[in-house]
Write an enzyme that holds these catalytic residues in place. Structure first.
Site, PDB file in Angstrom:
ATOM      1  N   ASP A   8       0.858  -1.177   0.000  1.00 13.95           N
ATOM      2  CA  ASP A   8       0.000   0.000   0.000  1.00 13.95           C
ATOM      3  C   ASP A   8       0.896   1.229   0.000  1.00 13.95           C
ATOM      4  OD1 ASP A   8      -2.087  -1.742   0.135  1.00 13.95           O
ATOM      5  OD2 ASP A   8      -2.792  -1.128   2.121  1.00 13.95           O
ATOM      6  N   ASP A 129     -15.204  -2.744  -1.592  1.00 13.84           N
ATOM      7  CA  ASP A 129     -14.814  -2.478  -0.210  1.00 13.84           C
ATOM      8  C   ASP A 129     -16.080  -2.185   0.583  1.00 13.84           C
ATOM      9  OD1 ASP A 129     -12.185  -2.580  -1.191  1.00 13.84           O
ATOM     10  OD2 ASP A 129     -12.243  -0.444  -1.683  1.00 13.84           O
TER      11      ASP A 129
END
Length: 249
Positions: A8, A129
Site C-alpha cells: 500500500d 470495499d
C-alpha cells in the site's frame, strides 16, 4: 490458491492503515521497489498494490513508485487506487500491469467497467470495499447504499477477471478475514473472488485450504507479513498442500 502480498503506497512509501484511515499509517519500507523484489524472492507469485493517495484524490499519485515496482519484479502486479478512466487503464496496462482494479468507478459508472473488460480482456478486476455490508467509495471515505452482492452481480458476464472483496472493519487490525461474507459473495457470483482485510495468522492460511474456500482465487496479506506473524515459506507450503509446521513430525 494465490496469496497476494500487499504494498500500500502513501507518499511513495509502503504503509499499512487501520480501517482505511490515512492518519493511522505505519511505514514499513521507504523503498517499495525493494519490497516488491523481496516478496518475489520469498516465493510469492503475484503482487497486490494500492495507491492510497490516488484512491482519495481520484487520480494516480504514486505512479513513480509503481513504475519502480514494475521494473523491480518479474511477478504480475495488480493495481488499484485512483484509476477512473479508460485512458488511465490503457496507460497502466501499457506500462506493464497485469491487471487494474476498479473500485469507486465500479459504483459510479459500471458501464465503464464493462467497456474496459471488453477492451482489455482478463485485465480488469473490481474492488468491492464494504463497511457494515454496504459498499464504500472514494478511498473508503464515503458509504454508498449498494449492497456487496448487488454490486457484484452487476458485472456477471462482463468479463471481470476477479472481485477483490475487502471488509473495511477488519482491514489492518489482524482480526482474521471475514470468511462468512467472503464465501457468501463467492457463492453468489461466478466471478472469482479474492479475500482481503484482516488476514492475521497461519490459521487464516489453513482456512484458505478448506473445501468451501476452494472457489476463491486467493487472499491478500499485508500487516501480518510485515509484522512477521506469517512466515512466507510456511504459508506458501500450506497452500501447496503441506500441513502447518506445528503439525509436522
Amino acid at each position: 490458491m494465490i496469496l497476494f502480498p500487499a504494498i500500500d503506497l502513501k507518499d511513495g512509501q509502503c504503509v499499512r492503515l487501520k480501517h482505511g484511515d490515512m492518519a493511522t499509517a505505519t511505514i514499513y519500507n521507504d523503498d517499495p521497489a525493494a519490497q516488491a523484489k523481496a516478496f518475489e524472492e520469498q516465493g510469492f507469485e503475484w503482487l497486490h498494490v494500492v495507491d492510497l493517495n490516488g484512491a482519495f484524490q481520484g487520480q494516480s499519485v504514486n505512479s513513480a513508485a509503481v513504475g519502480a515496482i514494475l521494473k523491480a519484479t518479474k511477478n504480475p502486479v495488480q493495481l488499484g487506487g485512483g484509476i477512473r478512466t479508460l485512458e488511465q487503464i490503457e496507460d497502466w496496462l501499457a506500462r506493464g500491469l497485469a491487471r487494474v482494479i476498479l473500485g469507486t468507478v465500479a459504483v459510479r459508472d459500471p458501464d465503464l467497467v464493462r467497456q474496459a473488460c471488453k477492451a482489455f480482456p482478463g485485465k480488469v478486476a473490481v474492488g468491492i470495499d464494504a463497511k457494515g455490508g454496504k459498499v464504500a467509495v472514494e478511498g473508503w471515505a464515503e458509504a454508498s447504499s449498494l449492497g456487496v452482492v448487488e454490486l457484484a452481480r452487476k458485472f456477471e458476464g462482463a468479463g471481470v477477471a476477479a472481485i477483490i472483496y475487502t471488509d473495511i472493519d477488519r482491514d489492518g487490525v489482524l482480526t482474521g478475514i471475514n470468511w462468512d461474507s467472503t464465501i457468501s459473495l463467492a457463492d453468489a457470483v461466478s466471478i472469482p473472488v479474492i479475500a482481503s482485510g484482516g488476514l492475521a495468522s497461519i490459521a487464516d492460511i489453513v482456512r484458505m485450504t478448506m473445501p468451501d474456500a476452494q472457489k476463491l482465487e486467493g487472499a491478500i496479506s499485508g500487516r501480518a507479513l510485515y509484522d512477521g506473524r506469517i512466515d512466507p515459506a510456511e504459508a506458501l507450503a500450506i497452500l501447496k498442500g503441506a500441513p502447518p509446521v506445528e503439525m509436522r513430525s
